[in-house]
Design a protein around this motif. Structure first.
Motif, short mmCIF file in Angstrom:
data_model
loop_
_atom_site.label_atom_id
_atom_site.label_comp_id
_atom_site.label_asym_id
_atom_site.label_seq_id
_atom_site.Cartn_x
_atom_site.Cartn_y
_atom_site.Cartn_z
N ASN A 250 0.79 -1.23 0.00
CA ASN A 250 0.00 0.00 0.00
C ASN A 250 0.83 1.29 0.00
OD1 ASN A 250 -2.32 -1.55 0.10
ND2 ASN A 250 -2.64 -1.30 2.30
N PRO A 251 1.71 1.49 -0.99
CA PRO A 251 2.38 2.79 -1.05
C PRO A 251 1.37 3.89 -1.37
CG PRO A 251 2.86 1.50 -3.01
CD PRO A 251 2.11 0.59 -2.10
N LYS A 252 1.46 4.99 -0.66
CA LYS A 252 0.46 6.05 -0.81
C LYS A 252 0.59 6.76 -2.15
CE LYS A 252 -1.20 10.29 1.39
NZ LYS A 252 -0.95 11.28 2.47
N SER A 253 1.82 7.15 -2.51
CA SER A 253 2.03 7.85 -3.78
C SER A 253 3.48 7.68 -4.20
CB SER A 253 1.68 9.33 -3.63
OG SER A 253 2.58 9.98 -2.76
N GLY A 254 3.77 8.06 -5.47
CA GLY A 254 5.12 7.98 -6.00
C GLY A 254 5.36 6.68 -6.75
N LYS A 255 6.64 6.35 -6.93
CA LYS A 255 7.01 5.16 -7.69
C LYS A 255 8.17 4.45 -7.04
CE LYS A 255 7.05 5.13 -12.23
NZ LYS A 255 7.47 5.36 -13.66
N ILE A 256 8.08 3.13 -7.01
CA ILE A 256 9.14 2.27 -6.51
C ILE A 256 9.61 1.40 -7.67
CG2 ILE A 256 9.71 0.40 -4.90
CD1 ILE A 256 6.98 1.65 -3.45
N VAL A 257 10.87 1.52 -8.02
CA VAL A 257 11.46 0.73 -9.10
C VAL A 257 12.46 -0.23 -8.49
CG1 VAL A 257 12.73 0.80 -11.27
CG2 VAL A 257 11.17 2.67 -10.70
N ALA A 258 12.33 -1.51 -8.84
CA ALA A 258 13.23 -2.53 -8.30
C ALA A 258 13.47 -3.59 -9.36
CB ALA A 258 12.64 -3.17 -7.05
N ASP A 259 14.53 -4.38 -9.18
CA ASP A 259 14.80 -5.48 -10.10
C ASP A 259 13.75 -6.57 -9.96
OD1 ASP A 259 17.04 -4.11 -10.91
OD2 ASP A 259 18.43 -5.28 -9.70
N SER A 260 13.27 -6.80 -8.74
CA SER A 260 12.21 -7.78 -8.51
C SER A 260 11.56 -7.51 -7.18
CB SER A 260 12.76 -9.21 -8.56
OG SER A 260 13.75 -9.40 -7.55
N VAL A 261 10.29 -7.89 -7.07
CA VAL A 261 9.52 -7.76 -5.84
C VAL A 261 8.78 -9.07 -5.63
CG1 VAL A 261 7.67 -6.53 -4.64
CG2 VAL A 261 9.24 -5.27 -6.14
N GLY A 262 8.94 -9.66 -4.44
CA GLY A 262 8.29 -10.94 -4.18
C GLY A 262 6.78 -10.84 -4.18
N GLU A 263 6.24 -9.77 -3.56
CA GLU A 263 4.80 -9.61 -3.47
C GLU A 263 4.45 -8.13 -3.41
OE1 GLU A 263 1.05 -11.33 -0.80
OE2 GLU A 263 3.10 -11.45 -0.02
N ILE A 264 3.46 -7.74 -4.19
CA ILE A 264 2.91 -6.39 -4.15
C ILE A 264 1.52 -6.50 -3.54
CG2 ILE A 264 2.25 -4.37 -5.48
CD1 ILE A 264 4.27 -5.30 -7.63
N ILE A 265 1.34 -5.88 -2.38
CA ILE A 265 0.13 -6.07 -1.59
C ILE A 265 -0.72 -4.81 -1.63
CG2 ILE A 265 -0.79 -6.60 0.70
CD1 ILE A 265 1.99 -7.88 1.31
N HIS A 266 -1.95 -4.95 -2.11
CA HIS A 266 -2.96 -3.89 -2.02
C HIS A 266 -4.08 -4.45 -1.15
CE1 HIS A 266 -0.98 -1.37 -5.02
NE2 HIS A 266 -0.86 -2.43 -5.78
N GLU A 267 -4.10 -4.04 0.12
CA GLU A 267 -4.97 -4.72 1.07
C GLU A 267 -5.53 -3.75 2.09
OE1 GLU A 267 -4.03 -8.82 2.91
OE2 GLU A 267 -3.35 -7.35 4.41
#
Length: 288
Positions: A250-267
């Motif tokens: 649940n990032p509020k705003s902006g952008k996160i750039v990464a090589d990989s993310v195990g899980e992106i949670i919108h909850e």
């Protein structure tokens, strides 16, 4: 003319009270009288090769130097309300070693002090090892360079903090801090930087659960994140992460750039959360 005091022992209350223009060498501040405030209100003094084992020795001191001195665990609350001090190659071992001080520099020191640097300003630590449960609570205009720190609740309610080339083994650091920049450093902790405003991390390695939640104006530039889960919840963030993030929530705003993310949670967010998570392409990863 400066006065020289050398090879003496002092243990009485205020033994050298309001000393001025004085060089104090190879002296011991300890003994059966167990007196407090031995150098209180002194002006323009330099201490060299001195040992301390009395409470409150350097209160309200203006203009002082300490070189190759030792303060043991009995030297409680050693330096309070002091200004314009330089401490080099010394050991500070008492609780609450520095508080409400201004313009103090420590270099090449070893510090073990549970509550260090509270409510102080214009403090510099360099080439120093420090262990402190609460370090720099509610202080401002502080710089750390080449510092190895072990603590728990670090840098809370701080303003204008710069850290470079350091290793911070801590817990929930930077809570409610403002305008903090950390460069080329290692941060090991849990719940890092919640409620911070204006935290910037550059070329840093970050380890620990649930970092960077409820942050404003958060920036990560060319950083790595290890074992970091549930990151960035309810934060305004611009992050460039090299490598893998376990999970982002649940990032509020902006952008996160990464090589990989195990899980992106919108909850179940309690506020609008429109922050983006972008996985860097393989081509971009190779170019980096």
């Amino acid at each position: 003319m400066r006065e020289l005091i050398e090879n003496r022992q002092f243990d009485e209350e205020r033994a050298l009270y309001f000393s001025q223009n004085m060089d104090i060498k190879n002296c011991v501040f300890a003994g059966p009288a167990d007196g407090e405030s031995v150098l209180k209100e002194s002006r323009d003094i330099v201490l060299t090769d001195c040992d301390f084992s009395l409470r409150y020795p350097l209160w309200h001191v203006r203009g002082f130097g300490m070189n190759q001195c030792k303060m043991d665990a009995k030297t409680r609350a050693a330096i309070w309300y002091a200004e314009r001090g330089a401490i080099t190659d010394s050991v500070l071992g008492g609780i609450k070693a520095v508080r409400e001080c201004h313009d103090i520099k420590l270099s090449g020191c070893q510090v073990t002090s549970q509550e260090f640097g509270w409510k102080s300003s214009d403090i510099i630590l360099e080439d120093t090892e420090i262990e402190s449960e609460y370090i720099f609570m509610d202080s401002k205009n502080v710089k750390l360079r080449n510092v190895r720190m072990k603590g728990k609740y670090s840098f809370q309610y701080m303003e204008n903090l710069e850290i470079a080339d350091s290793v911070l083994d801590t817990k929930d650091a930077f809570w409610h801090s403002k305008n903090v920049t950390v460069r080329n450093s290692v941060l090991k902790g849990e719940y890092l930087a919640w409620f911070s405003d204006g935290l910037t991390l550059i070329d840093c390695e970050i380890t620990g659960t649930q970092p960077f939640c409820y942050c404003s104006n958060l920036k990560l530039i060319n950083c790595t994140m290890k074992e970091t889960d549930l990151a960035f919840e309810y934060s305004d963030v611009e992050a460039d992460v090299r490598g893998h993030i376990l999970s982002v929530k649940n990032p509020k705003s902006g952008k996160i750039v990464a090589d990989s993310v195990g899980e992106i949670i919108h909850e179940n967010p309690v506020m609008e959360c429109v922050g983006e998570v972008e996985i860097r392409s393989r081509k971009e990863q190779k170019a980096c």
